[in-house]
Design an enzyme around this catalytic site. Structure first.
Site, mmCIF file in Angstrom:
data_model
loop_
_atom_site.group_PDB
_atom_site.id
_atom_site.type_symbol
_atom_site.label_atom_id
_atom_site.label_comp_id
_atom_site.label_asym_id
_atom_site.label_seq_id
_atom_site.Cartn_x
_atom_site.Cartn_y
_atom_site.Cartn_z
ATOM 1 N N ASP A 108 20.025 5.233 -19.540
ATOM 2 C CA ASP A 108 19.451 6.554 -19.801
ATOM 3 C C ASP A 108 20.159 7.189 -20.990
ATOM 4 O OD1 ASP A 108 17.576 6.861 -17.622
ATOM 5 O OD2 ASP A 108 19.328 6.872 -16.293
ATOM 6 N N ASP A 166 11.349 3.518 -15.235
ATOM 7 C CA ASP A 166 11.915 4.722 -14.615
ATOM 8 C C ASP A 166 11.143 6.022 -14.829
ATOM 9 O OD1 ASP A 166 13.773 5.791 -12.893
ATOM 10 O OD2 ASP A 166 15.199 6.325 -14.453
ATOM 11 N N HIS A 171 19.267 -0.684 -17.401
ATOM 12 C CA HIS A 171 18.563 0.573 -17.677
ATOM 13 C C HIS A 171 19.569 1.615 -18.152
ATOM 14 C CE1 HIS A 171 15.591 3.696 -17.420
ATOM 15 N NE2 HIS A 171 16.391 4.415 -16.669
ATOM 16 N N ASP A 201 20.678 0.468 -13.247
ATOM 17 C CA ASP A 201 21.188 1.432 -14.222
ATOM 18 C C ASP A 201 22.546 0.983 -14.777
ATOM 19 O OD1 ASP A 201 18.996 2.775 -13.392
ATOM 20 O OD2 ASP A 201 20.024 4.582 -12.714
HETATM 21 ZN ZN LIG Z 1 16.253 6.399 -16.201
#
Ligand SMILES: [Zn+2]
Length: 1151
Positions: free
Chosen positions: A169, A281, A167, A418
Site C-alpha cells: 500500500d 484490494d 501487496h 501485504d
Molecule cells: Zn491495500
C-alpha cells in the site's frame, strides 16, 4: 447509388436543425428578461448595454458554430463518399449504420442495439435473483462444499500457476515514505537476489510509485538485472499504474492519469508493456477501470473484493471468469478477460482452495518460530522427504476443489499478502518448500497435475490456450461490483464518504492539474510558433514547470490509492497525503501564473520571470493542507486592477466570477473592449447576521470563450452606483439583530406563512420560510416537482458485541435516519440581486445555501446547492442531506461510475439499509416518464434512494471506533468541510431502454455541461495595481466551442524522449465523446452544437490551432500503441472517428 438520397436528406435535415436552433436562440434571447431590481441604479444603463453586447457576441459564436457544423458535415460527406468509392460502390448497406439513424446523433444511440448472447450476465439480474441469506457453507464458510470424482483431470491435467506477489500500500498505517524505508525497498532488493538464484522463480509487482522510487535508489548493475528478469519473464509488472487505485471515489481523469504516469515511466525506464491487471484490494470494482485498462492495451485482469454472495453465485455458475463488457457497448471492443478470485481474501489461507485452515499450512512464512502464525492453529510444516507425499496430496485436494469452480483445468493460485517477501528467509521458505511439492507432482504423473511458479501472463496465456483449443468462449458480463460486503451485513459503504474534506481537495487538485496541463501545453506551442524556430522564451522556466506538473500528476496519482481517496488511512498518513495535495496545488499555481503571464503579454519581449515576485497572483489561496481556500481582498482605487480569468473548459461559458474587494461600490469592464459587465455587490458575512464593514463580495458575469484568458478591469465606483444585493432575514420566535450598514435589509417579506420564492426565466423555486429549505420547483415549461430538502442524522449500532461504523463500514443504528432538529430555529437569510439570488439557512452543524443565477445559457437552468458542514462536536454520528421529491422513480435510480458512465441502481428491501448506498463521483438522478431530477456533485460521496422519489447523500461522518479492517482507529479528524452541487430538473420524453433488465442511461447534454462547469470552475488571477503594468491582451486559442458532447479530457505535455524531466514537443490529446440522453437531446437550445457523425475533423475542431502530426494511440500513449501515420492523415482535413462514450488518445504536436 441509392445512398445518395438519404445523404441529401441528412444534410438538409441537419442544416434545418442548425438554422432552427439559431432562430430559437434568437427568440429565447429576445424574450429573455432578467429579474429586474425595483430601482434602476445609475450603472443599470451600462449593464443593459453590456448585456446587449453580450447577446450579439453570443450570436456571433452561435453563427460560427453553425457554420462549422455545416462545414464538418460537408467534410465528412466528402470523406464518406471517397471511402465508398474506394470500397467499390457501397453495395454493403448494412455495414455502416450511421445513415439509417440520421436523426439520432451517435452519442444518444439507443440501447436496443445492444444484445448479448445467451451466456450474457447482467449484475442487476443477479442481485434480483440472490436471496442474500448467508448460510454457513462449512469449510468454505461463505460458499458450499465442493465435490469431485478424481478422474476429472485424466484427459487434461490440472495446470497450476502459483503467482508470488507482495501487496504494498502506498500509504495506510504508515506513510508512503515510511513503508518504503521499512519494507518495500527490502522486498525489491531481495527480489533481485532471490529470483536470480533460480530461473523457475517468479514474482509480480503492481505499484509503480514504489518501483520508480526504488529504481532511483539502485545502481546500473541492479537496473540491468531488473531488465533481465523482466525479459526472462521471471518478473512481471502488472497493471502498471502509479497505485492500485480505488474504483469507487476516483474520477476517471485521475484513474487514467495515474495509469499514464505509470505506463510512461515503465516505457521510459524498462521498455516493457503491462498486459494483465491486478486489483486485489480495492473495495469493489468498476467497469470504468476495465475500460481504461483495455484502452491502455491490457488483455486480462484479476479482481478480488466482490460481495461474498456474488462470488458464491458466480462459483456455482462457473462464471468467475468472464468477458467484462461496458454496459453501453454494443460491440465486444471493450471486452476484457476478467478473473474473479473466489474466496474471502488474497492472502494464502484464501487462495489455494476453499479451506483456510488447510491453505494456511502452505504459507511457509508462518512456519513455527516466526512472527506470523495460522489463526486456525494448525501450523505449516517444512516439506521433508518424510511428509512430502502427505503434504502434496493435501494441497492437491485444495487445488482440485478450487479448480471445480472454473471451466478450464488451468488454475491461478496467488501466493502473497501485504508487504510480504521482506526478508531473505521468507523467500527461501516459500520457494524451497513449494519447489519440493512441485517436484513431487512432477514425479507422480498419475496425479495429473503440473504445478509451477508463474506470473499473471503465464496463467492467462495458458487459459486462452485451453479456451481456444476447446473452442470455448467465456460468458459476457455487464455491470459493476458495488457495494462490497466481505461478511455478514458488513457493507463497505462508509468509505464512500469518509474524510470528505480530502475527497473535495482531491477534485481541487484534479481541476488545477488539468487546467495547468492545458495552459502549459498551449503556452509552449504559442512560444514555438511565436519564435518561429521551435525555441521557447529564454526566461520561461519550462523545465521547472514540467517538474511541477510531474509532481502534481504524481500527487494526484498517489491519492487515488485505495487507502487514500477512500479516507481509510491513519491520521498522520492522511496529513501526509493532504500536505502532498496542498503543495502540488501551490506548485501548479506557479505554472498557471507564468503561463498566463507570457500568453497575455502584448509585447512578449517584456516577459521576465521572477520566482519570488510573479506578476499574477491567485485569487483563491489555501493557507494549509486542512484549510478551505480563502479569497484575498483586493484594494480598489480609481486606477483599474486587472483580473485575469481562465476558462479551463472547451465551451464558451457564462460564469459568475467572485472576488473580495474593500469597497461596497465597484465597476468591472472587459479590458479589451471597455464594455461594462453585469455585477452585484454582496456582503461578506463575518457571522450569520453580521456583515463585514471592510470586505465585500463583487460578483460579475464573465463571458468566457473556450480555453481563454480574459482580462477584466475593476475600479472603485461612485457611491451607490453598483448594484448591491438586498437582504431579508427570518427566524422563528426571535428576530435576529442584523448588522449590515452598506446593504438594504428587511426583517421579513410577504405573509408570515407564505413560502419564500426565487425565480429566473427558466425556473421558479419555493422554500420554507421557517427553515429556508427547498420545497418545490417549477420549470418554464410548466413542469412542477416537489423537492424537499431535509437533513438527517445516522447513528451507529449500540448493542454490545456488534460491530459499529468506522472508516470502511457503514453500520447505522437500528432506528435508521433521524430528522435533523435543533433546539434553536435556524436563521434564514435571503439575498436578491441582478446576477443571482439565494437563500441561506444557518443551522448549528451546517450552513446550507440554494442559489439561482439570473443568467442566459445553461448556468441559469440549475440550482447551485452548497453546504458548509462542521460536526466536530458530535459522537458517532453521520450527517446526510436528503431530497424528497414527487418524481415517481420507484425503486430505481442512477449513479455515475467514476464520472465516466451512469449505472442503474435498484433499492432492494431484502438488503440492509447500508447495502443500498452507492458511490457517487459526480452525478445521480431519479426519473419518471416525464421528468428527470439530476444531482450533480463536485465531490465523491455516498448516495442512496431509500424510498421512491428520494435521493440522499452522506455529507460527513464522525466515528469513534475502529471497524476491524486493520486500520485500528476511528474517524475523528473532521474539519470544516464544503460540498457543492447543482440540482437540475428536466422535462423528459420517452422511456428508458432496457438491456438485459437494466436500462442504459446517460446524462442529458445540459447535465453534462452543468457538470463540466461545476467540476472545472474558472480560475481567477490578480495583477498588481501598478501603473507600470505591461499591456495585456486576451488569449483566445479556439475560434469556437467544441461540440457539446466532446470533452477535452486533457492536453498533456509528454516527457522528452532524450532529455529526462524535460518537456517534449509532443502532447497527449485526450478527447472523450460523451453519450447523452436521447429523450432530451433534440430540443435544447444549447450554445454548442453536436454532430450527427462519428467522424470529426480535428483541425477544424481546434481551429485556429494546427496539429503538425496526429497519431491515434492507446490511452496511456505508449509508442508501440501508436497507429502508423497514414499518408492521408498528413494533410488536413484530419478526419478521425470519435465514438460515443469512448475516450480517444492522440499523440500530437501543436504547430
Ligand atoms: Zn491495500
Amino acid at each position: 447509388m441509392k445512398r445518395r438520397r438519404p445523404l441529401a436528406v441528412l444534410v438538409g435535415g441537419v442544416f434545418c436543425l442548425a438554422v432552427m436552433s439559431l432562430y430559437r436562440m434568437l427568440e429565447v434571447m429576445q424574450g429573455a428578461e432578467l429579474q429586474q431590481g425595483r430601482e434602476t441604479p445609475a450603472g443599470q444603463v451600462d449593464v443593459d448595454l453590456s448585456r446587449l453586447q453580450q447577446k450579439i457576441d453570443k450570436l456571433e459564436h452561435l453563427l460560427s458554430d453553425n457554420n462549422r457544423l455545416v462545414a464538418t458535415l460537408r467534410d465528412s460527406l466528402l470523406h464518406r463518399k471517397a471511402s465508398w468509392e474506394t470500397a467499390g460502390g457501397g453495395g454493403n448497406a448494412s455495414s455502416d449504420s450511421a445513415h439509417s439513424r440520421a436523426e439520432t446523433p451517435p452519442g444518444c444511440r439507443l440501447a436496443k442495439e445492444m444484445k448479448d448472447g445467451t451466456d450474457g450476465v447482467q449484475l442487476l439480474d443477479v442481485y434480483n435473483l440472490l436471496p442474500f441469506d448467508n448460510p454457513d457453507g462449512g469449510a468454505w464458510k461463505q460458499g458450499f462444499e465442493i465435490r469431485y470424482q478424481g478422474d476429472e483431470w485424466d484427459e487434461q491435467p490440472l495446470e497450476v500457476f502459483l503467482v508470488p506477489h507482495s501487496h504494498n500500500d502506498p500509504g495506510w498505517l504508515k506513510t508512503f515514505d515510511r513503508y518504503y524505508q521499512d519494507q518495500t525497498r527490502h522486498i525489491l532488493n531481495n527480489m533481485l537476489i532471490k529470483l536470480n538464484e533460480d530461473s523457475r522463480r517468479k514474482m509480480i509487482w503492481a505499484e509503480i510509485s514504489y518501483f520508480s522510487k526504488w529504481w532511483n535508489d539502485i545502481d546500473e548493475q541492479k537496473r540491468a538485472m531488473v531488465r533481465r528478469l523482466l525479459k526472462a519473464g521471471q518478473l512481471e509488472l502488472v497493471t502498471g499504474g502509479w497505485v492500485m487505485a480505488d474504483e469507487a471515489n476516483s474520477h476517471y481523469f485521475a484513474l487514467l492519469d495515474q495509469l499514464i504516469e505509470g505506463h510512461q515511466w515503465i516505457q521510459r525506464h524498462l521498455g516493457v508493456k503491462p498486459s494483465s491487471g491486478w486489483a486485489v484490494d480495492p473495495f469493489g470494482h468498476s467497469p470504468s477501470m476495465t475500460y481504461l485498462l483495455k484502452g491502455a492495451g491490457l488483455q486480462d485482469m484479476v479482481i478480488q473484493r466482490v460481495h461474498y454472495a456474488v462470488k458464491k453465485h458466480f462459483a456455482q455458475q462457473q462464471t468467475l471468469e468472464f468477458l467484462w463488457r461496458q454496459s453501453w457497448d454494443s460491440s465486444p471492443r471493450s471486452d476484457i478477460t476478467c478473473h474473479m478470485m473466489p474466496f474471502y481474501s488474497y492472502d494464502v489461507p484464501h487462495t489455494c482452495g476453499p479451506h483456510p485452515a488447510v491453505c494456511c499450512q502452505f504459507d511457509f512464512h508462518r512456519l513455527p518460530g516466526g512472527r506470523v502464525f495460522c489463526p486456525w492453529r494448525i501450523p505449516p510444516q517444512p516439506i521433508t522427504e518424510q511428509n512430502v507425499q502427505e503434504r502434496a496430496l493435501l494441497l492437491l485436494d485444495q487445488y482440485r476443489q478450487k479448480s471445480r469452480l472454473f471451466r478450464s483445468p488451468v488454475l491461478l493460485v496467488p501466493l502473497g499478502d501485504d508487504f510480504r517477501f521482506t526478508e531473505a528467509r521468507e523467500w527461501d521458505a516459500q520457494f524451497t518448500n513449494y519447489q519440493k511439492l512441485f517436484d513431487y507432482f512432477d514425479q507422480h504423473p498419475e496425479l495429473h497435475v503440473k504445478a509451477r511458479f508463474g506470473t499473471l501472463s503465464d496463467y492467462f496465456k495458458a487459459l486462452h490456450g485451453h479456451l481456444s483449443e476447446a473452442g470455448a468462449t467465456l460468458p459476457t458480463l455487464r455491470g459493476d461490483f458495488f457495494t462490497y460486503a466481505d461478511r455478514d451485513d458488513h457493507y463497505w459503504s462508509g468509505f464512500y464518504t469518509s474524510r470528505p474534506f480530502y475527497k473535495r481537495l482531491d477534485r481541487t487538485l484534479e481541476a488545477t492539474l488539468r487546467a495547468s496541463e492545458i495552459l502549459f501545453s498551449l503556452t509552449l506551442a504559442e512560444m514555438r510558433r511565436f519564435h518561429g524556430d521551435g525555441r521557447l522564451a529564454a526566461d520561461f522556466p519550462a523545465r521547472e514547470h514540467f517538474r511541477r506538473l510531474t509532481d502534481g500528476r504524481r500527487s494526484l496519482a498517489l491519492f487515488q490509492h485505495h487507502d487514500a481517496v477512500t479516507g481509510t488511512a491513519r491520521d498522520p498518513v492522511v496529513v501526509d497525503y493532504g500536505t502532498r495535495l496542498f503543495h502540488s496545488i501551490l506548485n501548479l499555481h506557479r505554472v498557471l501564473q507564468s503561463s498566463a503571464h507570457w500568453l497575455l503579454l502584448l509585447d512578449k519581449s517584456e516577459y521576465h520571470h521572477d520566482q519570488s515576485k510573479p506578476l499574477l497572483q491567485m485569487d483563491d489561496v489555501m493557507s494549509a493542507q486542512d484549510a478551505l481556500p480563502q479569497k484575498t481582498p483586493l484594494t480598489l482605487s480609481d486606477e483599474p486592477r486587472s483580473l485575469i480569468v481562465f476558462n479551463p473548459t472547451e465551451q464558451l461559458r457564462t460564469s459568475v466570477v467572485s472576488v473580495v474587494v474593500d469597497a461596497p461600490d465597484a465597476r468591472v469592464v472587459e479590458a479589451e473592449t471597455g464594455r461594462p459587465m453585469a455585477a452585484q455587490i454582496s456582503a461578506v458575512w463575518a457571522e450569520p447576521s453580521r456583515a463585514s464593514a471592510e470586505a465585500f463580495q463583487l460578483h460579475f458575469v464573465a463571458e468566457l470563450p473556450p480555453l481563454s484568458l480574459v482580462v477584466y478591469h475593476v475600479t472603485k465606483a461612485s457611491p451607490g452606483s453598483a448594484y448591491r444585493a438586498q437582504y431579508t432575514f427570518h427566524r422563528r420566535g426571535n428576530a435576529p439583530t442584523v448588522q449590515a450598514e452598506h446593504f438594504q435589509v428587511s426583517r421579513s417579506e410577504g405573509q408570515a406563512d407564505a413560502p419564500l420564492s426565487l425565480s429566473n426565466k427558466h425556473v421558479q423555486i419555493w422554500s420554507s420560510l421557517e427553515s429556508g429549505l427547498l420545497q418545490k420547483l417549477r420549470l418554464q415549461s410548466g413542469l412542477v416537482r416537489e423537492v424537499q430538502v431535509q437533513f438527517l442524522w445516522y447513528g451507529t449500532r449500540t448493542r454490545a458485541n456488534r460491530d459499529r461504523s468506522g472508516a470502511y463500514l457503514f453500520l447505522p443504528g437500528e432506528e435508521g435516519a433521524q430528522l435533523y432538529s435543533s433546539s434553536e430555529p435556524p436563521l434564514v437569510r435571503v439575498s436578491r440581486g441582478p446576477v443571482f439570488s439565494d437563500i441561506t439557512s444557518c443551522f448549528r452543524h451546517f450552513t446550507h445555501r440554494v442559489r439561482l443565477f439570473h443568467l442566459d445559457g445553461h448556468a441559469g437552468k440549475s440550482l447551485e446547492i452548497s453546504n458548509m458542514v462542521d460536526i466536530r462536536s458530535e459522537v458517532n454520528r453521520e450527517l446526510a442531506m436528503r431530497l424528497v421529491s414527487s418524481v415517481a422513480s420507484g425503486n430505481r435510480f442512477h449513479t455515475d461510475l467514476n464520472s465516466f458512465q451512469m449505472q442503474q441502481r435498484q433499492t432492494l428491501a431484502k438488503l440492509p439499509l447500508q447495502a443500498n448506498f452507492y458511490p457517487m463521483s459526480s452525478a445521480s438522478f431519479l426519473q419518471d416518464s416525464t421528468s428527470r431530477l439530476s444531482l450533480l456533485s463536485a465531490q465523491s460521496q455516498a448516495v442512496a434512494s431509500l424510498r421512491p422519489g428520494e435521493l440522499e447523500v452522506v455529507l460527513d461522518r464522525r466515528l469513534q471506533q475502529d471497524d476491524n479492517r486493520g486500520l485500528g482507529q476511528g474517524v475523528t479528524d473532521n474539519k470544516l468541510t464544503a460540498s457543492l452541487y447543482h440540482l437540475l430538473l428536466e422535462d423528459r420524453r420517452g422511456g428508458a431502454q432496457e438491456v438485459g433488465g437494466a436500462s442504459v442511461e446517460h446524462l442529458s447534454l445540459l447535465a453534462h455541461l452543468t457538470s463540466l462547469s461545476l467540476c472545472h470552475p474558472p480560475i481567477t488571477m490578480v495583477a498588481p495595481s501598478d501603473s507600470q503594468l505591461p499591456k495585456l491582451r486576451p488569449f483566445l486559442p479556439l475560434r469556437s466551442s467544441l461540440p457539446c458532447d466532446i470533452h477535452l479530457l486533457n492536453l498533456r505535455t509528454l516527457e522528452d524522449a532524450q532529455e529526462a524531466e524535460a518537456p517534449s514537443q509532443e502532447v497527449a490529446l485526450l478527447l472523450h465523446r460523451k453519450g447523452f440522453d436521447c429523450s432530451s437531446a433534440p430540443e435544447l437550445p444549447l450554445q454548442c452544437t453536436w454532430s450527427a457523425h462519428e467522424e470529426v475533423d480535428l483541425d477544424d475542431l481546434f481551429s485556429p490551432l494546427r496539429f503538425r502530426s496526429v497519431r491515434r494511440s492507446g490511452l496511456t500513449l505508449l509508442r508501440e500503441d501508436d497507429e502508423p501515420e497514414s499518408a492521408q492523415q498528413q494533410q488536413p482535413p484530419r478526419i478521425t472517428r470519435l465514438r460515443p462514450m469512448e475516450i480517444s488518445a492522440f499523440r500530437a504536436e501543436i504547430d
